[in-house]
Write an enzyme that holds these catalytic residues in place. Structure first.
Site, PDB file in Angstrom:
ATOM      1  N   CYS A  20      21.219 -12.468  -7.359  1.00 36.40           N
ATOM      2  CA  CYS A  20      21.117 -12.380  -8.813  1.00 36.40           C
ATOM      3  C   CYS A  20      21.890 -11.149  -9.270  1.00 36.40           C
ATOM      4  CB  CYS A  20      19.634 -12.256  -9.169  1.00 36.40           C
ATOM      5  SG  CYS A  20      19.325 -11.756 -10.839  1.00 36.40           S
ATOM      6  N   CYS A  50      16.945  -5.549 -14.103  1.00 36.89           N
ATOM      7  CA  CYS A  50      15.737  -6.133 -14.694  1.00 36.89           C
ATOM      8  C   CYS A  50      14.482  -5.471 -14.152  1.00 36.89           C
ATOM      9  CB  CYS A  50      15.705  -7.642 -14.522  1.00 36.89           C
ATOM     10  SG  CYS A  50      14.671  -8.242 -13.199  1.00 36.89           S
ATOM     11  N   CYS A  79      13.605  -6.906  -8.908  1.00 37.41           N
ATOM     12  CA  CYS A  79      13.985  -6.987  -7.493  1.00 37.41           C
ATOM     13  C   CYS A  79      14.754  -5.747  -7.042  1.00 37.41           C
ATOM     14  CB  CYS A  79      14.863  -8.207  -7.260  1.00 37.41           C
ATOM     15  SG  CYS A  79      13.990  -9.752  -7.395  1.00 37.41           S
ATOM     16  N   CYS A 127      16.327 -17.147 -11.832  1.00 38.65           N
ATOM     17  CA  CYS A 127      15.765 -15.989 -11.129  1.00 38.65           C
ATOM     18  C   CYS A 127      15.594 -16.356  -9.668  1.00 38.65           C
ATOM     19  CB  CYS A 127      14.435 -15.606 -11.775  1.00 38.65           C
ATOM     20  SG  CYS A 127      13.434 -14.517 -10.760  1.00 38.65           S
ATOM     21  N   TYR A 153     -14.223  -7.068  -5.531  1.00 39.56           N
ATOM     22  CA  TYR A 153     -12.978  -7.248  -6.294  1.00 39.56           C
ATOM     23  C   TYR A 153     -12.448  -8.645  -5.971  1.00 39.56           C
ATOM     24  CZ  TYR A 153     -13.386  -2.129  -5.929  1.00 39.56           C
ATOM     25  OH  TYR A 153     -13.841  -0.838  -5.909  1.00 39.56           O
ATOM     26  N   GLU A 180     -17.036  -9.316  -9.033  1.00 36.08           N
ATOM     27  CA  GLU A 180     -15.786  -9.241  -9.800  1.00 36.08           C
ATOM     28  C   GLU A 180     -16.154  -8.847 -11.232  1.00 36.08           C
ATOM     29  OE1 GLU A 180     -12.318  -9.759  -9.653  1.00 36.08           O
ATOM     30  OE2 GLU A 180     -12.433  -9.520 -11.819  1.00 36.08           O
ATOM     31  N   ASP A 191     -10.772  -5.764  -1.987  1.00 38.01           N
ATOM     32  CA  ASP A 191      -9.383  -6.020  -2.387  1.00 38.01           C
ATOM     33  C   ASP A 191      -9.177  -5.466  -3.791  1.00 38.01           C
ATOM     34  OD1 ASP A 191      -6.856  -7.050  -2.772  1.00 38.01           O
ATOM     35  OD2 ASP A 191      -7.461  -9.153  -2.807  1.00 38.01           O
ATOM     36  N   CYS A 195      -2.955  -3.425  -2.257  1.00 41.13           N
ATOM     37  CA  CYS A 195      -1.597  -3.663  -2.754  1.00 41.13           C
ATOM     38  C   CYS A 195      -0.912  -2.341  -3.098  1.00 41.13           C
ATOM     39  CB  CYS A 195      -1.619  -4.623  -3.944  1.00 41.13           C
ATOM     40  SG  CYS A 195      -2.683  -4.082  -5.271  1.00 41.13           S
TER      41      CYS A 195
HETATM   42  N1  SAH Z   1      -9.402 -10.772  -4.056  1.00 42.34           N
HETATM   43  C1  SAH Z   1      -8.754 -11.475  -5.138  1.00 42.34           C
HETATM   44  C2  SAH Z   1      -8.357 -10.597  -6.322  1.00 42.34           C
HETATM   45  C3  SAH Z   1      -7.697  -9.301  -6.050  1.00 42.34           C
HETATM   46  S1  SAH Z   1      -7.041  -8.494  -7.486  1.00 42.34           S
HETATM   47  C4  SAH Z   1      -7.587 -12.293  -4.627  1.00 42.34           C
HETATM   48  O1  SAH Z   1      -7.163 -12.162  -3.490  1.00 42.34           O
HETATM   49  O2  SAH Z   1      -7.092 -13.128  -5.387  1.00 42.34           O
HETATM   50  C5  SAH Z   1      -8.266  -7.309  -7.866  1.00 42.34           C
HETATM   51  C6  SAH Z   1      -9.428  -7.848  -8.673  1.00 42.34           C
HETATM   52  O3  SAH Z   1     -10.344  -6.757  -8.881  1.00 42.34           O
HETATM   53  C7  SAH Z   1      -9.072  -8.374 -10.057  1.00 42.34           C
HETATM   54  O4  SAH Z   1      -9.573  -9.689 -10.190  1.00 42.34           O
HETATM   55  C8  SAH Z   1      -9.791  -7.407 -11.020  1.00 42.34           C
HETATM   56  O5  SAH Z   1     -10.290  -8.068 -12.175  1.00 42.34           O
HETATM   57  C9  SAH Z   1     -10.923  -6.915 -10.169  1.00 42.34           C
HETATM   58  N2  SAH Z   1     -11.478  -5.575 -10.524  1.00 42.34           N
HETATM   59  C10 SAH Z   1     -10.816  -4.499 -10.982  1.00 42.34           C
HETATM   60  N3  SAH Z   1     -11.652  -3.442 -11.102  1.00 42.34           N
HETATM   61  C11 SAH Z   1     -12.872  -3.868 -10.712  1.00 42.34           C
HETATM   62  C12 SAH Z   1     -14.148  -3.226 -10.613  1.00 42.34           C
HETATM   63  N4  SAH Z   1     -14.315  -1.952 -10.932  1.00 42.34           N
HETATM   64  N5  SAH Z   1     -15.194  -3.954 -10.155  1.00 42.34           N
HETATM   65  C13 SAH Z   1     -15.034  -5.271  -9.816  1.00 42.34           C
HETATM   66  N6  SAH Z   1     -13.846  -5.917  -9.895  1.00 42.34           N
HETATM   67  C14 SAH Z   1     -12.781  -5.240 -10.345  1.00 42.34           C
END
Ligand code: SAH
Length: 446
Positions: A68, A74, A77, A155, A308, A329, A374, A401
């Site tokens: 690209c 942008c 990437c 893209c 999370y 969540e 997560d 991440c």
């Molecule tokens: N495990 C999931 C999402 C990961 S993204 C997957 O693999 O798809 C992180 C997530 O944490 C999001 O959905 C966000 O809404 C949530 N989050 C962020 N802060 C938080 C908190 N303090 N307590 C609970 N969840 C939270």
């Protein structure tokens, strides 16, 4: 305009070449370690300068032809000009360095798991629309740190079904004289288009982010779009009237089809609506979750906390092999999606809590064998981590991440936990984003 000659010695966490110039540091787009270039200094921010390559003098052996033309401009990437094998090496190295520098962790970091074809993987595409000076409609991605739209017809990292639909939306808007949004005065109808594609099913969702429902010509527009693209299975209007950078508004109306699509991860089926969080790389997500869940020696006796949890994906997959799963969540719509997902997949040994993960775990009196966490890029917090320590949770699977916040959180746990496994998985090829799975086990002395 100041131009200097400099050499990149490293890559920043955003994937920019790091050039030392006297006492100053310059971050340069599309300049890789070992490369030398004439660099235009653009602007300072937070103690460093940002620059762009004017002329390259010394090339890295890892430099390749990008697919690209606007890949660095942008801001999407950072690495399209960097051989894929070099991207994977860099990601592995960065996890290793962050863990060592911030948490003194020397556990082997396994080589980052890549993709066979690291292009056209994104199942979610979101683009702003605007009018050009000549009256034509344009769409694309914002130039980094600006609201200037860089037009992109194709893209390289998004699902191939998205580009032809976007192009025809542009042509239809022009033909039917439907005004696009003007950020400066707030006039116009269409602001953004979001396309979500299913990997396992022939399903495509188009979301039109508009300033008012029922704009003139709406029915004809929808009919014409679906006729041209029968692969579109649903179209949703999302109304956003606010003068804001946030793409989606709060009101939604289904204009065509069921208003959602579905996709599979490791044999389970998940519903995806316009605004729900769903992992954007459908191929790598299976590898990521497999790595994470294989770290637990399931014997149908475990009580697992999935913290999370988004729309419940990891927890629902874990539930197949655990005694009981509790998912927490904080986002209400993701929480509701998760409940639906459990019903759809007939999973009964899982409970969903809509709460702040730290609040919940601190007040939870259920005996937990494993915690899968997560968190978002900002990582977890002291309350959550100290509760893990206080409860002497034996095993933690941390899916991250952001290597820096992962290392910070591991440092916090390090008096009580050993890091036993570290595996980066490339969820975002061609970009500088890094996903890592870590396993931590409670030290015997604790
Ligand atoms: N495990 C999931 C999402 C990961 S993204 C997957 O693999 O798809 C992180 C997530 O944490 C999001 O959905 C966000 O809404 C949530 N989050 C962020 N802060 C938080 C908190 N303090 N307590 C609970 N969840 C939270």
């Amino acid at each position: 305009m100041k131009i200097i000659r400099g050499r990149a010695t490293d890559l920043s966490s955003e994937g920019k070449g790091v050039v030392k110039y006297g006492k100053d540091i310059i971050f340069v787009d599309g300049l890789f370690p070992g490369e030398e270039a004439d660099i235009e200094i653009l602007y300072p921010r937070a103690g460093v300068y940002f620059g762009k390559v004017v002329k390259l003098h010394l090339f890295s052996k890892d430099r390749i032809q990008p697919r690209c033309k606007i890949c660095t401009a942008c801001g999407g990437c950072q690495f399209q000009q960097f051989a894929y094998s070099a991207q994977l090496k860099y990601k592995t190295q960065r996890v290793k360095e962050a863990l060592y520098r911030m948490a003194n962790v020397t556990t082997e970091v396994l080589p980052c798991i890549g993709m066979d074809n690291p292009y056209n993987y994104r199942n979610k595409v979101q683009v702003p629309f605007a009018k050009e000076r000549n009256g034509k409609v344009k769409y694309g991605f914002y130039k980094e740190n600006s609201h200037i739209i860089m037009p992109v017809k194709q893209c390289a990292i998004e699902d191939k079904r998205a580009s032809p639909i976007l192009w025809d939306i542009k042509l239809l808007l022009e033909k039917m004289n439907i005004p696009v949004y003007n950020e400066d005065n707030g006039h116009g109808i269409l602001r953004h288009v979001l396309i979500r594609t299913s990997y396992h099913y022939p399903e495509v969702m188009v979301v039109l982010v508009i300033t008012k429902l029922n704009f003139p010509g709406q029915r004809n527009f929808i009919n014409a779009l679906v006729e041209k693209h029968p692969e579109i299975t649903t179209i949703v209007a999302n109304v956003n009237t606010r003068r804001t950078n946030v793409v989606l508004g709060f009101t939604e109306k289904v204009l065509y089809g069921p208003g959602k699509i579905k996709d599979d991860i490791l044999g389970l089926t998940f519903e995806i609506s316009c605004s729900s969080f769903f992992q954007i790389n459908p191929i790598q997500v299976e590898k990521l979750y497999s790595v994470a869940l294989n770290l637990i020696d399931f014997s149908k006796k475990e009580t697992v906390l999935d913290a999370y949890s988004g729309v419940g994906t990891i927890g629902l997959i874990a539930a197949k092999n655990a005694k009981r799963v509790i998912s927490v969540e904080s986002n209400k719509s993701a929480h509701l999606n998760a409940i639906e997902n459990a019903k759809r997949n007939n999973v009964n040994n899982i409970e969903f809590i809509c709460d702040d993960a730290s609040e919940f775990i601190a007040n939870c009196d259920i005996e937990l064998d494993v915690v899968i966490m997560d968190p978002p890029r900002s990582g977890s917090d002291k309350k959550f981590l100290s509760t893990l320590i206080n409860k002497r949770i034996k095993k933690i699977i941390y899916v991250s991440c952001n290597p820096e916040t992962l290392a910070r959180d591991i440092a916090f746990l390090s008096d009580y936990y050993n890091v036993t496994f570290v595996q980066p998985v490339d969820m975002f090829p061609m970009t500088a984003h890094i996903e890592t799975v870590c396993a931590l086990s409670l030290k015997k002395s604790s």
